[in-house]
Design an enzyme around this catalytic site. Structure first.
Site, PDB file in Angstrom:
ATOM      1  N   GLU A 184       0.764  -1.304   0.061  1.00  0.00           N
ATOM      2  CA  GLU A 184      -0.070   0.122  -0.114  1.00  0.00           C
ATOM      3  C   GLU A 184       0.902   1.286   0.064  1.00  0.00           C
ATOM      4  O   GLU A 184       0.506   2.361  -0.622  1.00  0.00           O
ATOM      5  CB  GLU A 184      -0.996  -0.162   1.159  1.00  0.00           C
ATOM      6  CG  GLU A 184      -2.071  -1.151   1.032  1.00  0.00           C
ATOM      7  CD  GLU A 184      -2.997  -1.228   2.145  1.00  0.00           C
ATOM      8  OE1 GLU A 184      -2.405  -1.549   3.249  1.00  0.00           O
ATOM      9  OE2 GLU A 184      -4.214  -1.062   2.224  1.00  0.00           O
ATOM     10  N   GLU A 239      -3.634  -9.702   3.629  1.00  0.00           N
ATOM     11  CA  GLU A 239      -4.481  -9.426   4.944  1.00  0.00           C
ATOM     12  C   GLU A 239      -5.628 -10.274   5.053  1.00  0.00           C
ATOM     13  O   GLU A 239      -5.960 -10.510   6.380  1.00  0.00           O
ATOM     14  CB  GLU A 239      -5.056  -7.947   4.852  1.00  0.00           C
ATOM     15  CG  GLU A 239      -4.132  -6.486   4.972  1.00  0.00           C
ATOM     16  CD  GLU A 239      -3.474  -6.379   3.670  1.00  0.00           C
ATOM     17  OE1 GLU A 239      -3.456  -7.041   2.821  1.00  0.00           O
ATOM     18  OE2 GLU A 239      -2.718  -5.298   3.539  1.00  0.00           O
TER      19      GLU A 239
END
Ligand code: 3HC
Ligand code: NAI
Length: 706
Positions: free
Chosen positions: A110, A130
């Protein structure tokens, strides 16, 4: 060049016109509060310094950034938040480049996506894993990824959590370039300078256009939602991921980010996140058995396997798959040929599925050799015995190994229950003897119980852990007792299930309740799969030593007496018409159960699914506590990993001991005391459980590194 620390773990230095920002936060550059602060400060510095024209972010050590700091989850948040840091990077007025090597995972990717340009080196692993922690990408990943590579590719990455290589990332459009050398700094700086020379503008992922075709992208969301609803049994975060990616298509960037944040926090609060993150750390902690620190493993080259049955063949495949040579010993030529055939069957299955070529199979089989003479094992570094489960037979095998094996060879037994101390002390080199308890099918199941007898030397234990690493197994250190960690605990919760069956619950209800809890199969399905005869043989062996006062449910024996051993005989607790593998309920079994209840003088009563699970789990947890109390397992987390990897315990619940902590130990103890009113001999609360409840402590308090 001057090095300016933004924080201890992030430094920045001006290199010509480029501000080089280095994250150096061992072991994996996780995005702890200091790193987040340092990154934000570095971008502030870049914006403020007129001599800086571009920013290059790199990671020191083996990785770019492994993600958010998982150890911070569940603790009070410390600003700045990662989404804010990513937004700050993206808002930088000068081009920001991320140069990626090693892992750029989760928050790490990210950060890279918030940069304006990306270069990756060969060997880089890019991903948004995740979901494996019960989460979703919470720092813009669900919004920036689809804008950059489209919804379909983004959903695939985020829902699978898989890692993409540098080449794949380039093909997907996740990165702009793959470096041509492994010199991270040189590649990063050259690329940044090239961008400057070309007057490359600030290019923000939030403005990227891969979602322009709204209909096609929405279709990907619809397909992913349907698929996820089917596949993500009981999991909380996958459907939230689909919602967040849908928002990327339907809503402006900032709105999408807000929704992502909300959904991320919902996931963070879920018990599944706690269970999955416990599993993440537990599976790393089990690797740190004391002997792995105090001793060096012995060399592992040639491996011997004695016995070519179900387990011997499976173990041989696991070893061959790891690239090591195997010498197999069997009783006679016929058994040896059968052993070889068992192995070939595994590879032929892969060939049939198109996952292996005939040439590759031939290359693997070239590392296999077989013999009926133990003399073929003189060069073996480690021998694993997998013959019949009979102490005398095993001791005879070990006598032969003692005779032929070279000094220093590790001599291992795959016994499920037998006393390994008695095997070790029967030969002249007990310090070389250890238990390596594989699970069936041994080439597939990840668990390896490393069973440590009294006299074994530390380097033999270290060698067992090294072997596990080579075979890509998850080792758990266990002590010697009947059944070690897993099968000992299994025997107890199986008894609890048998008792419920005799008291009125049908095996089908029990299996369904256990599946609804999250196990792939219930206990009676497991019996049918493994073969009822295996447990029957064990029960017969133990009959003489069984406590006559203990409740003994005979239903399984009645089935075995009829030759109903489960799937392989076409019937067991279930019927398997025409070789089918999913069974159907059998009225004849129900009639046998009724007759047994009558014989035992039991008036059947109804059980709710909730009560079934409470009893099942209480039995598992209580025996798990005993296993820790007696030092058979080093810590509660070793019991957890055993059940996650060997017994299908739902990972999102973290393992039985973690589950107990989440339910609350006082509740578990109260259940046990309640059940003890009916059967005080079976339901004896573990002294460890009682002690923890009295002290207001939990199992987690015993999980510190040993
Ligand atoms: N946070 C905190 N600690 C971490 C970590 C993380 N993200 N990733 C790894 N570690 C720790 C491990 O626990 C281990 O600690 P130990 O030495 O005390 O046992 C140490 O770093 C080394 O880890 P490994 O033994 O796993 O090292 P490998 O070299 O085998 O693997 C890796 C490296 C591929 C980076 C692997 O550690 C990994 O997959 N890490 C997790 C990646 C991940 O899931 N990232 C997403 C996090 S969630 C997130 O980013 C949310 C965001 O969207 C907001
Ligand atoms: P199996 O009956 O399928 O195979 C045993 C093999 O050993 C046979 O091929 C037999 O010919 C061979 N054998 C017997 N005596 C021998 C000797 N003296 N020398 C050489 N070979 C000999 O049994 P299985 O299921 O493979 O079990 C083997 C061991 O693994 C047992 O100790 C068992 O408890 C253990 N185990 C079994 C598991 C399972 O699910 N089947 C799981 C984990 C462990």
């Amino acid at each position: 060049m001057t090095l300016t620390p933004s924080t201890d773990v992030v430094t920045h230095a001006v290199r010509g016109k480029v501000l080089l920002v280095t994250i150096d936060h061992a072991p994996v550059n996780a995005l702890s509060a200091d790193v987040r602060r340092g990154l934000a400060a570095a971008i502030d510095a870049a914006d403020a310094d007129p001599s800086v024209e571009a920013v290059l972010i790199v990671g020191a050590g083996r990785n770019f950034i492994a993600g958010a700091d998982i150890r911070e989850f569940g603790k009070p948040p410390v600003p700045p938040s990662l989404p804010d840091v990513c937004n700050r990077i993206e808002a930088c007025t000068k081009p920001v480049v991320a140069a990626i090597h090693g892992a750029a995972l989760g928050g790490g990717l990210e950060v890279a996506l918030a940069a304006h340009y990306r270069i990756a080196l060969d060997g880089a692993k890019l991903g948004l894993p995740e979901v494996q922690l019960g989460l979703l990408p919470g720092a813009g990943g669900t919004q920036r990824t689809p804008r950059l590579i489209g919804a379909a590719a983004a959903l695939d990455l985020i829902l699978s959590g898989r890692h993409a290589s540098a080449q794949e990332a380039l093909a997907l459009g996740l990165v702009d370039r793959v470096g041509s050398s492994d010199d991270l700094l040189a590649e990063g700086l050259a690329y940044t300078q090239e961008l400057l020379a070309a007057h490359a503008p600030v290019r923000r992922t939030r403005d990227a256009a891969a979602l322009a075709d709204r209909a096609a992208n929405l279709a990907a969301v619809v397909a992913a939602r349907a698929d996820t609803a089917k596949k993500s049994r009981g999991l909380f975060s996958p459907l939230k991921i689909v919602d967040a990616v849908e928002a990327a298509i339907e809503q402006p960037f900032d709105e999408g980010l807000r929704l992502e944040r909300k959904l991320f926090l919902d996931c963070l609060d879920s018990p599944q996140r706690a269970g999955l993150i416990h599993a993440f750390f537990a599976e790393r902690e089990v690797l740190k058995a004391p002997e792995t620190r105090s001793a060096k493993p012995r060399a592992l080259g040639a491996i011997g396997v004695v016995g070519g049955g179900t387990m011997g063949a499976g173990i041989a495949v696991a070893v061959l798959d790891a690239g090591l040579p195997v010498t197999m010993i069997e009783r006679d030529d016929e058994s040896l040929a059968r052993g070889r055939a068992h192995i070939e069957k595994v590879y032929d299955g892969l060939i049939a599925k198109g996952r292996l070529s005939a040439a590759r199979k031939a290359a693997v089989m070239a590392r296999w050799s077989g013999s009926t003479s133990y003399d073929a094992l003189t060069d073996a570094d480690l021998v694993i015995e997998a013959v019949f489960e009979d102490l005398a037979v095993k001791q005879a095998v070990f006598a032969e190994l003692d005779r032929v094996c070279k000094q220093g060879a590790v001599l291992a037994t795959n016994t499920s229950y037998l006393d390994i101390d008695a095997i070790a002390s029967s030969i002249s080199r007990p310090a070389d003897v250890i238990g390596l308890h594989f699970f069936s099918p041994a080439n597939i199941m990840k668990l390896l119980e490393v069973v440590v007898p009294k006299q074994v030397s530390a380097d033999v234990v270290a060698t067992a852990f090294e072997l596990a690493k080579t075979l890509r197994k998850t080792p758990v250190r266990a002590g010697v007792c009947d059944g070690f960690i897993g099968n000992r605990v299994l025997a107890v919760y199986r008894s609890a299930a048998d008792a419920m069956m005799e008291d009125g619950a049908s095996p089908y209800q029990i299996d369904a309740a256990v599946r609804a809890f999250g196990f792939p199969m219930g206990p009676f399905q497991v019996v049918d799969l493994a073969g009822g005869d295996i447990g029957w043989a064990t029960r017969k062996r133990r009959a003489a030593t069984r406590n006559p006062a203990a409740r003994y449910v005979q239903i399984s024996d009645r089935l075995c007496e009829r030759g109903w051993f489960g799937q392989k005989t076409g019937c067991g607790f279930y019927l398997y018409p025409e070789g089918s593998r999913s069974g159907t309920a059998d009225p004849e079994v129900e009639a046998i159960i009724d007759a047994e209840r009558e014989r035992a003088g039991i008036t059947p009563r109804a059980f709710t699914d909730e009560e079934i699970v409470r009893r099942y789990m209480a039995a598992m947890i209580n025996e798990g506590a005993n296993v820790v109390h007696e030092g058979i397992a080093l810590r509660p987390l070793d019991v957890d990993v055993t059940f996650l990897y060997g017994y299908g315990f739902p990972r999102y619940r973290g393992g039985p001991m973690k589950y107990a902590d989440m339910v609350g130990l006082p509740r578990i103890l109260a259940d046990i005391r309640e059940f003890a009113k009916e059967d005080p001999l079976f339901w004896q609360a573990s002294p460890l459980l009682v002690d923890l409840v009295e002290r207001g402590a939990d199992f987690a308090s015993l999980n510190q590194t040993v």
